[in-house]
Design a protein around this motif. Structure first.
Motif, PDB file in Angstrom:
ATOM      1  N   UNK A  68       0.849  -1.184   0.000  1.00  0.00           N
ATOM      2  CA  UNK A  68       0.000   0.000   0.000  1.00  0.00           C
ATOM      3  C   UNK A  68       0.890   1.241   0.000  1.00  0.00           C
ATOM      4  N   UNK A  70       1.670   4.807   0.552  1.00  0.00           N
ATOM      5  CA  UNK A  70       1.102   5.973   1.242  1.00  0.00           C
ATOM      6  C   UNK A  70       1.752   7.240   0.674  1.00  0.00           C
ATOM      7  N   UNK A  72       0.866  10.838  -1.838  1.00  0.00           N
ATOM      8  CA  UNK A  72      -0.229  11.682  -2.304  1.00  0.00           C
ATOM      9  C   UNK A  72      -0.308  11.765  -3.819  1.00  0.00           C
ATOM     10  N   UNK A  73       0.860  11.907  -4.464  1.00  0.00           N
ATOM     11  CA  UNK A  73       0.844  12.261  -5.886  1.00  0.00           C
ATOM     12  C   UNK A  73       1.441  11.185  -6.779  1.00  0.00           C
ATOM     13  N   UNK A  74       1.051  11.269  -8.041  1.00  0.00           N
ATOM     14  CA  UNK A  74       1.556  10.334  -9.054  1.00  0.00           C
ATOM     15  C   UNK A  74       2.933  10.779  -9.548  1.00  0.00           C
ATOM     16  N   UNK A  79       4.997   5.867  -9.871  1.00  0.00           N
ATOM     17  CA  UNK A  79       4.812   5.349 -11.229  1.00  0.00           C
ATOM     18  C   UNK A  79       5.985   4.484 -11.706  1.00  0.00           C
ATOM     19  N   UNK A  99       0.769  -7.961  -4.719  1.00  0.00           N
ATOM     20  CA  UNK A  99      -0.330  -7.072  -5.120  1.00  0.00           C
ATOM     21  C   UNK A  99       0.089  -5.644  -4.799  1.00  0.00           C
ATOM     22  N   UNK A 101      -1.089  -2.062  -4.635  1.00  0.00           N
ATOM     23  CA  UNK A 101      -2.332  -1.277  -4.630  1.00  0.00           C
ATOM     24  C   UNK A 101      -2.114   0.102  -5.264  1.00  0.00           C
ATOM     25  N   UNK A 102      -3.216   0.738  -5.649  1.00  0.00           N
ATOM     26  CA  UNK A 102      -3.093   2.129  -6.102  1.00  0.00           C
ATOM     27  C   UNK A 102      -2.731   2.990  -4.892  1.00  0.00           C
ATOM     28  N   UNK A 103      -2.055   4.092  -5.152  1.00  0.00           N
ATOM     29  CA  UNK A 103      -1.558   4.875  -4.027  1.00  0.00           C
ATOM     30  C   UNK A 103      -2.681   5.689  -3.370  1.00  0.00           C
ATOM     31  N   UNK A 104      -2.408   6.017  -2.126  1.00  0.00           N
ATOM     32  CA  UNK A 104      -3.358   6.727  -1.265  1.00  0.00           C
ATOM     33  C   UNK A 104      -4.025   7.928  -1.955  1.00  0.00           C
ATOM     34  N   UNK A 105      -3.239   8.716  -2.675  1.00  0.00           N
ATOM     35  CA  UNK A 105      -3.741   9.972  -3.249  1.00  0.00           C
ATOM     36  C   UNK A 105      -4.844   9.796  -4.273  1.00  0.00           C
ATOM     37  N   UNK A 107      -7.491   8.001  -3.745  1.00  0.00           N
ATOM     38  CA  UNK A 107      -8.739   7.666  -3.057  1.00  0.00           C
ATOM     39  C   UNK A 107      -9.845   8.655  -3.398  1.00  0.00           C
TER      40      UNK A 107
END
Lengths: 121, 121
Positions: A68, A70, A72-74, A79, A99, A101-105, A107
């Motif tokens: 996961x 954590x 904020x930005x791409x 990436x 796995x 996951x997509x990052x927190x930012x 959401x």
């Protein structure tokens, strides 16, 4: 054993790193039904590194490792750097399922959270 | 005129900056009853800078300027750099009220948000 890695950037300020350890500690009991282990890790500066934590979990026969980010930005970390590390381990250990996951930012709830904080002022 | 500045770090990656502009655009209509203007600003790298946006708002007779730091961790930016800039403007323009909010990463809702994302997997 199913593991989740709570991955943050890492900082020269101990207070900032402590916030990450604290978040991992607060998340752990809330997802313990699904994850046997929840480990903090850092991409830069701070130990333990993402690679060290993945290696450690593989030594302990992790069947799945969920990461996961954590962040904020791409940026490049999200990436490029993080996927590159995970891909390296994937090919080295095909018995473990990774796995990312997509990052927190990303959401969907972030806008609501910000608005609620602002309107509480 | 009451203004809110949505303040992010700034990035060399346009996609990352675009996410900030996009967030400001999504927040604006949701708080328009309270804030006449909602402006994105960046601490480093990306324009417009925090100082430029504050100057611009003061030229347009802002009565209050609320600054929301969209930062995850309590690093130097949050603890030193941003307060220093705001303090500088405060003493230069005593007619405007400046409100520096606590940064995003201190939100109580973050743990719930992370847990909900993880359990949706």
């Amino acid at each position: 054993m199913d593991a989740l890695i709570f991955l943050a950037h890492g900082s020269r300020r101990q207070k900032s790193n402590d916030e990450v350890f604290d978040l991992a500690d607060r998340i752990r009991p809330l997802i313990s039904a699904r994850y046997d282990r929840v480990e903090p890790a850092f991409l830069e500066i701070t130990a333990p590194s993402l690679s060290d934590v993945i290696s450690h979990l593989l030594e302990h026969q992790a069947k799945t490792i969920t990461i996961y980010p954590y962040f904020l930005n791409s940026g490049n970390h999200v990436e490029q750097d993080i996927p590159a590390i995970v891909e390296g381990f994937k090919s080295a250990d095909p018995d473990c399922q990774f796995i990312l996951m997509q990052h927190f930012g990303l959401s969907e709830e972030i806008v609501d959270m910000i608005v609620s904080q602002i309107l509480q002022l």
